[in-house]
Design a protein around this motif. Structure first.
Motif, PDB file in Angstrom:
ATOM      1  N   GLY A 252     -85.236 -36.529 -48.385  1.00  0.00           N
ATOM      2  CA  GLY A 252     -84.338 -35.640 -49.076  1.00  0.00           C
ATOM      3  C   GLY A 252     -84.188 -34.374 -48.180  1.00  0.00           C
ATOM      4  N   VAL A 253     -82.815 -34.014 -48.091  1.00  0.00           N
ATOM      5  CA  VAL A 253     -82.635 -32.684 -47.342  1.00  0.00           C
ATOM      6  C   VAL A 253     -82.090 -31.678 -48.068  1.00  0.00           C
ATOM      7  N   ILE A 254     -82.411 -30.499 -48.214  1.00  0.00           N
ATOM      8  CA  ILE A 254     -81.782 -29.192 -48.886  1.00  0.00           C
ATOM      9  C   ILE A 254     -81.676 -28.120 -47.567  1.00  0.00           C
ATOM     10  N   ALA A 255     -80.780 -27.539 -47.251  1.00  0.00           N
ATOM     11  CA  ALA A 255     -80.470 -26.582 -46.441  1.00  0.00           C
ATOM     12  C   ALA A 255     -79.104 -25.373 -46.980  1.00  0.00           C
ATOM     13  N   ASN A 256     -79.551 -24.300 -46.161  1.00  0.00           N
ATOM     14  CA  ASN A 256     -78.357 -23.457 -46.662  1.00  0.00           C
ATOM     15  C   ASN A 256     -77.031 -23.314 -45.404  1.00  0.00           C
TER      16      ASN A 256
END
Lengths: 380, 294
Positions: A252-256
């Protein structure tokens, strides 16, 4: 926003283009009732956001009501390139003498609108472009100048449409351009545009993509939001206002930021992993946004590890850290999280996260090492 | 030297009275940007944190001699704001606003080319432009870039720009100007405009170009580099693994009909003699090598 064929035809009709009468049906009985009302013969057409319906058996001619029943029951539920058919469009059948192709879209390279017209319609335009590129007549339209009738006539001549089709095409192509511009479409396509044995030019199919950024001018476009093709995860993320694209991996990937999020997927792949999603939480990384993002990722059963990749620009590291700590209190996360936090006040943020580190939350100094860590956690 | 923006540029902010405009207007002023004030048709004569508000860009120009504008207004108002700035004779117009309809962009891009060729448009949907140590227009955190060159940076993505200039700073490498051209389908300023300006700028000795999937801007830039750029170029293209047909956050970042893939872009750039990093860190390392040997 992608429209189904029947929505595209309603859209075209608003701009005065000639489309066939028809009705949408969600069941075999509705399809039969629609055909009875319209009168056979009719076409039974699968409504999906993908091409190649004909080849997949999703478009059938029905000479009588029994045939409508048979075709509708075969087509409803059919899997066309991963799209399950949930609705069919029942339309009065047309006699076809010739099939053409017409479209408008933005040519990003020329920064002008590009119109394409071909005598060889009814097949995928990419195929025509490959096998017989000369059969496609192109016209570039300056948005400030607009499309003039003389230009349209020259364009039709370049496409070698027969005399019988000229006047009808001039009318339809001008209306198609108006629909494209005034309707804020990213793309409008008629394939096929037909000439009937009686010499009438008619719109037989409609492929329309509308610009989601234009909804403030077209409040009625909100109705199309409900008919976009999204998997469950995408729908949940969309409801939370997150920029999310579902993929089929396990990290799972979360980035800004969109660029950093894309880059994060690339790095996960480079170290031998497969990302489960693209998720851009935007500039801010407060607890609400972070909690929402973690919830969406956590609900994806394929996710075995989560990689949070934040570069603080204006957003400061301690705010990001606070957001993550707070979000983890609100959402129970099933998979281990690896964080990479860099940029403005990163050290302060890292110091705040330090007491929370353990098997559930790990920190790595670089994008690459964090990706490696997350991928190794998936492997177990 | 720097490109497009330096300490002499006088900037007016359209949308300074809104919360976002005010926030970044203050940050830009603190950085040292020469801000003459903001505009609002009904609030002329007032001020935002000491920055005077004018009724229009034309009024601001008459009063202050400003030559650049930064636009923070909401998407429906962007087309009008861009035209107002161009009509008032602004030489640089930076549109930060995200979510501008593509037809509006295509229209004002072509209108400016035809009628206001002296106006340089940057954006929409861009982080802005920073000439470190001199001026900063937009939403980039000023302190993440080291002033003084020798590297010029141009990028379609905001966060990747930040990542790049920050990595350079960590390696003690400065930046002449960093231009974020934005992620929309019709950017006012493109890679080639920036490459040409960096090539002409004596202080810029090497160029970092950060692309992403969608369109053919990187391929066109590669052709331009091959024919016109003598300075070393390092590049990174985001979105190697992006699935076709999906917009990756940016309106312009989409692989459609097999076109606009990262692989094709990287091939074109390599073919033009550009050193291509497979991730931002690798690109930073490649640039550090080049700077060391300058």
């Amino acid at each position: 926003m992608d429209l189904f064929e029947y929505q595209g035809k309603e859209f075209f009709a608003q701009y005065g283009m000639p489309v066939s009468p028809g009705k949408i049906a969600f069941s075999v009985d509705e399809a039969v009732a629609a055909a009875e009302e319209l009168g056979a013969p009719v076409m039974v057409k699968a409504q999906v956001h993908t091409g190649g319906r004909g080849k997949a058996g999703g478009v059938k001619f029905a000479a009588d009501i029994d045939a409508v029943r048979e075709h509708a029951s075969n087509i409803l539920g059919l899997d066309i390139k991963g799209h399950i058919v949930q609705r069919v469009w029942i339309e009065k059948a047309s006699d076809i003498a010739e099939e053409y192709y017409a479209s408008f879209t933005l040519d990003r390279s020329a920064k002008k609108h590009l119109g394409m017209l071909s005598k060889e319609g009814g097949v995928e335009i990419e195929t025509v472009a490959e096998e017989n590129p000369d059969a496609i007549a192109k016209i570039w339209v300056d948005p400030v100048v607009g499309l003039r009738e003389d230009d349209v006539r020259g364009w039709i001549a370049a496409a070698n449409l027969p005399d019988a089709a000229v006047e009808g095409s001039v009318d339809i192509l001008q209306k198609l351009y108006t629909a494209y511009v005034d309707g804020d479409a990213d793309m409008v396509e008629i394939n096929p545009l037909i000439l009937t044995p009686e010499g009438v030019v008619h719109v037989l199919d409609a492929k329309v993509t509308l610009d989601g950024n234009s909804v403030f001018r077209h409040p009625d476009y909100e109705q199309y939001d409900a008919t976009q093709t999204r998997d469950e995860r995408e729908a949940a993320a969309h409801a939370k206002g997150l920029q999310y694209v579902g993929l089929d991996g396990s990290v799972g990937v979360i980035a800004n930021g969109a660029g950093l999020a894309m880059s994060t997927l690339d790095v996960v792949n480079q170290v031998g992993g497969k990302p489960a999603n693209f998720l851009d939480i935007g500039g801010g990384a407060n607890a609400d946004v972070m909690a929402g993002a973690l919830e969406v990722i956590n609900n994806d059963p394929n996710v075995k590890a989560i990689f949070i990749n934040i570069f603080g620009g204006i957003t400061r590291g301690e705010e990001v850290a606070e957001g993550i700590i707070e979000a983890m209190k609100r959402v129970t996360i099933d998979s281990p999280i690896v964080i990479r936090l860099d940029g403005t006040n990163a050290q302060q943020g890292r110091d705040m996260l330090a007491p929370h580190l353990g098997d559930a939350l790990m920190m790595e100094p670089t994008m690459l090492s964090a990706a490696e860590k997350a991928v190794s956690l998936v492997a177990g | 030297m720097a490109i497009f923006l330096d300490e002499t540029t006088k900037v007016v902010y359209q949308g300074l009275t809104g919360s976002t405009g005010r926030y970044y207007g203050n940050l830009n002023r603190e950085y040292g940007t020469n801000i003459v004030g903001g505009t609002h048709p009904k609030k002329a004569g007032t001020d935002v944190d000491g920055m005077p508000i004018f009724a229009s860009v034309a009024d601001a120009k008459a009063e202050t001699g400003c030559n650049a504008s930064c636009i923070f207004v909401p998407p429906p108002a962007v087309k009008g704001a861009v035209m107002e700035a161009a009509e008032a004779g602004m030489e640089l117009v930076v549109v930060i606003t995200e979510g501008v309809p593509a037809h509006d962009e295509a229209w004002f891009y072509n209108k400016l080319v035809a009628d206001y060729p002296d106006t340089r448009l940057l954006g929409p949907n861009c982080p802005g432009i920073i000439s470190p140590g001199k001026a900063n227009i937009g939403i980039t955190a000023g302190h993440i870039a080291k002033a003084g060159g020798p590297v010029g940076v141009v990028s379609r993505s905001g966060t990747l720009t930040y990542q790049a200039v920050y990595e350079l700073k960590e390696k003690d490498i400065g930046v002449t100007t960093s231009v974020g051209i934005g992620g929309d389908p019709v950017p006012g300023t493109n890679f080639i405009d920036c490459l040409a300006a960096f090539e002409a700028d004596p202080e810029t000795k090497a160029i970092m170009m950060i692309g992403e999937i969608g369109g053919s801007a990187e391929e066109e830039a590669a052709e331009y580099i091959k024919a016109n750029v003598t300075k070393p170029v390092v590049s990174y293209v985001a979105g190697v693994t992006a699935p076709p047909g999906k917009k990756m956050g940016h309106a312009g970042a989409i692989v459609s009909g097999g076109k606009g893939t990262a692989a094709a872009k990287m091939d074109a750039l390599r073919d033009a003699g550009v050193q291509v990093g497979l991730n931002p860190t690798e690109a930073g390392d490649l640039m550090a090598e080049i700077v060391k040997n300058l």
